[in-house]
Each structure stands twice: as structure tokens, then as C-alpha cells.
Design a protein around this motif. Sequence first.
Motif, short mmCIF file in Angstrom:
data_model
loop_
_atom_site.label_atom_id
_atom_site.label_comp_id
_atom_site.label_asym_id
_atom_site.label_seq_id
_atom_site.Cartn_x
_atom_site.Cartn_y
_atom_site.Cartn_z
N PHE A 116 31.45 -64.97 46.60
CA PHE A 116 30.09 -64.43 46.73
C PHE A 116 30.08 -62.97 46.32
CE2 PHE A 116 30.07 -67.59 50.33
CZ PHE A 116 29.34 -68.55 49.65
N ARG A 117 29.28 -62.64 45.32
CA ARG A 117 29.09 -61.23 44.96
C ARG A 117 27.67 -60.80 45.28
NH1 ARG A 117 31.18 -59.35 39.43
NH2 ARG A 117 29.83 -61.00 38.58
N ILE A 118 27.01 -61.55 46.14
CA ILE A 118 25.71 -61.22 46.70
C ILE A 118 25.81 -61.37 48.21
CG2 ILE A 118 24.35 -61.84 44.67
CD1 ILE A 118 23.84 -64.54 45.94
N ALA A 119 24.96 -60.66 48.93
CA ALA A 119 25.03 -60.67 50.39
C ALA A 119 24.00 -61.59 51.03
CB ALA A 119 24.85 -59.26 50.94
N GLU A 120 22.85 -61.79 50.37
CA GLU A 120 21.79 -62.58 50.97
C GLU A 120 20.85 -63.08 49.90
OE1 GLU A 120 18.56 -60.88 52.91
OE2 GLU A 120 18.48 -59.12 51.63
N GLY A 121 20.01 -64.02 50.29
CA GLY A 121 18.99 -64.54 49.39
C GLY A 121 17.89 -65.21 50.19
N VAL A 122 16.83 -65.57 49.50
CA VAL A 122 15.70 -66.26 50.13
C VAL A 122 15.92 -67.76 50.03
CG1 VAL A 122 13.22 -66.67 50.04
CG2 VAL A 122 14.11 -64.40 49.57
N SER A 123 15.66 -68.47 51.13
CA SER A 123 15.64 -69.93 51.10
C SER A 123 14.20 -70.38 50.94
CB SER A 123 16.23 -70.49 52.41
OG SER A 123 16.10 -71.88 52.46
N ASP A 124 13.92 -71.19 49.91
CA ASP A 124 12.56 -71.68 49.77
C ASP A 124 12.20 -72.54 50.98
OD1 ASP A 124 12.64 -74.80 48.90
OD2 ASP A 124 14.39 -73.75 48.13
N ALA A 181 17.33 -64.75 41.55
CA ALA A 181 16.61 -63.54 41.98
C ALA A 181 17.42 -62.27 41.78
CB ALA A 181 16.23 -63.67 43.46
N ARG A 182 18.71 -62.40 41.52
CA ARG A 182 19.59 -61.23 41.46
C ARG A 182 19.18 -60.22 40.38
NH1 ARG A 182 26.04 -61.09 40.22
NH2 ARG A 182 26.55 -59.16 41.32
N PRO A 183 18.90 -60.65 39.15
CA PRO A 183 18.52 -59.64 38.13
C PRO A 183 17.28 -58.84 38.52
CG PRO A 183 19.04 -61.75 37.10
CD PRO A 183 18.95 -61.99 38.58
N ARG A 184 16.32 -59.51 39.19
CA ARG A 184 15.11 -58.81 39.62
C ARG A 184 15.45 -57.74 40.66
NH1 ARG A 184 12.41 -62.97 41.99
NH2 ARG A 184 13.37 -62.46 43.96
N ARG A 232 7.45 -56.24 45.96
CA ARG A 232 7.36 -57.45 45.15
C ARG A 232 8.43 -57.48 44.06
NH1 ARG A 232 1.89 -60.60 43.57
NH2 ARG A 232 2.89 -62.43 42.66
N ALA A 233 8.73 -56.31 43.50
CA ALA A 233 9.76 -56.25 42.46
C ALA A 233 11.12 -56.67 43.00
CB ALA A 233 9.84 -54.84 41.88
N ARG A 234 11.42 -56.29 44.25
CA ARG A 234 12.74 -56.60 44.81
C ARG A 234 12.82 -57.99 45.41
NH1 ARG A 234 17.60 -54.61 46.09
NH2 ARG A 234 18.57 -55.21 48.06
N THR A 235 11.75 -58.44 46.08
CA THR A 235 11.81 -59.71 46.81
C THR A 235 11.15 -60.87 46.08
OG1 THR A 235 9.72 -59.38 48.00
CG2 THR A 235 11.71 -58.40 48.97
N GLY A 236 10.28 -60.57 45.12
CA GLY A 236 9.57 -61.64 44.42
C GLY A 236 8.35 -62.14 45.15
N GLU A 237 7.99 -61.48 46.26
CA GLU A 237 6.80 -61.90 47.01
C GLU A 237 6.08 -60.68 47.55
OE1 GLU A 237 8.10 -64.41 50.19
OE2 GLU A 237 9.55 -62.95 50.95
N THR A 238 4.82 -60.86 47.91
CA THR A 238 4.05 -59.77 48.48
C THR A 238 4.47 -59.53 49.93
OG1 THR A 238 2.31 -61.21 49.31
CG2 THR A 238 2.08 -60.40 47.04
N ILE A 239 4.09 -58.38 50.46
CA ILE A 239 4.39 -58.08 51.86
C ILE A 239 3.73 -59.10 52.77
CG2 ILE A 239 4.19 -56.36 53.69
CD1 ILE A 239 4.12 -54.21 51.47
N THR A 240 2.48 -59.45 52.48
CA THR A 240 1.76 -60.43 53.30
C THR A 240 2.44 -61.79 53.28
OG1 THR A 240 -0.35 -59.31 52.93
CG2 THR A 240 -0.44 -61.62 53.60
#
Length: 296
Positions: A116-124, A181-184, A232-240
Motif C-alpha cells: 500500500f502506497r496510499i493511506a486511505e480511500g473512499v468506499s462507495d 482517486a489518487r491522481p486527483r 471537492r478537488a481532493r475528495t471528489g465530492e462536495t462538503i454537503t
Amino acid sequence: MPIDIQLKPVEQLLFRGEIVAVGRFRCDATHPLFRDSGPCSHHTFVFPRTITRIHHLGGPSFVGEPGRVAFYNQHQLYTRTKINDVDASDWFTIADDVLLEMIREHDPAASPRQPFRIAEGVSDAQSFLEQRRLFDALDGVVRASGAPQRRAGGAYHFDALTIEESVLGLLRRVVRAAYDARPRALRVSSRHADSVEHARRIIAAHPAENVSLRSLARACGQSPFQLCRVFRARTGETITRYRHGLRLSLALERLRDSSIDLSELALELGYSSHSHFTFAFRRHFGITPRQFRASV
């Protein structure tokens, strides 16, 4: 042979096969192991049930929360900071050769020592719901089973083929989403990334509160426009949308308690009514809260 699993005092093994092991981590904030439970024993995927701040030593800090997945390499050192009163999570370990093959589909540079070269991610939402149902089904069988069904190491006997194939399918989707999502995320500067993580911590600490955008931005040292943009740029979603996802993911745990009234739960989570909560839940997970409760 089954995977060799080394458990900590705050862990329980639910399933152990040749390819997959599944367990739970439950640690009260007052427990001596809460802040530092030692290096990770295995390469592990972790699905949080509660909210805790995690800091990988020599790496990033992030909010571990329902609806996300954390990745730990074997021997990873990390510490926790309290947000909720308990750190509760479900973990999955995969045999090293199978894990490395899975990760290298997305990261050819992954190594046996550090897949793993990433620490976390979003689960749909659907993967998160599937993970919760799979884990709760295993947990239900363990709780209902008697001692004769125990295996060496404290786990229980299940249909290994079904469990392992289900886990591999689930984790492959989670890994794909995280690496997609990593490149974003890498396009956001470290200063802005810190602001996004600070916003997540504020919302995660009080998910039911309807904090204003201006006050949230002020706390993060950003203008409202800039915070919305970098979030949104970092997470791919709005704050809401992030806040809705967190509230609804937390709802899954509360819905397991059949004594909790749905209208009261809606208000507890920050929704204006039962109907508002049901609409948001169905849009997120594809089923109603009542249907989910009936399935667990």
C-alpha cells in the motif's frame, strides 16, 4: 494452511482461511492501547465503524470514519487521537501473494514490504453496505455458534470459498476506487490538503450539527469559495455530500438497535424529519432504513 494471524488484546478473529482473515478491533479511548496499539501485524484493510483521527508515523494524518477504508502495511507504526469514545473497526487481511497481485493492477511499483502506497480511500455506498452485511453475517454466526464449531486460533468454520471470494471482490472494488482517486488528491497542495482534513475533522466530531460554510471556512483558514473548491478537488465530492455520507454511514450502526425509533434517529443525525432521513438514506444506499434494519 490458514493465514498466520497475531491478535492484539482488543481484537477478535471471526474468520481465517488460506487467503482471507476477518476480524474486529474494539478499543475504548481509556484503554492503554488506544493511542498506540503497536505496529500493524499484517497488511490490512480497515473499515471504521466509529470516528478516530489516525496518524501514520512518517506519513499522513487522516480521519478514520464510516464510509472510508484505511490501508495499513505490515509493521506500520501509527497513533490515534480521540474523536469518538471508542475506536471500532472491521479488518480484512489477505495472503501476501494475492494482495500484491491485486494492488499491482493499479500500482506496478507496489512491493512485498509496502504493497500500500496510499493511506486511505473512499468506499462507495454499495461496497460499504456489502462490507457491513458480510461482516455482520459472520459476526452473527460466531455469536450464535457453540464451542464445537471453533477452529484453532479462535475463529469459526464457514464456507471458505464463499467468504474468500466475496472478500476479494469487495476489496478489489475498494482498491480500484482508492487508486482511481489518487491522481486527483495529489493535485491539491499540502496546505490545501491540510485544510480539507481539518474540515473533515470538524464535521466528523459533530456530524449532526448544521455548521455554516462561512464558519467552517474560517476555522480552516480558507475563504468559503476556496474551501469548497479544494474540498471537492481532493475528495471528489462536495462538503454537503460528504456530511450526508458520514451521517448515513453512522446510521447503519444505530439501525442495528431495533429499539431506536427512526424519527428519533433522524433528528439525532441532523435530519429535519423521518421522511427527510429516509429519502437521503434510500438515495445513498438504494434501500430504506426500515429495509436495512429488517435485513440485519
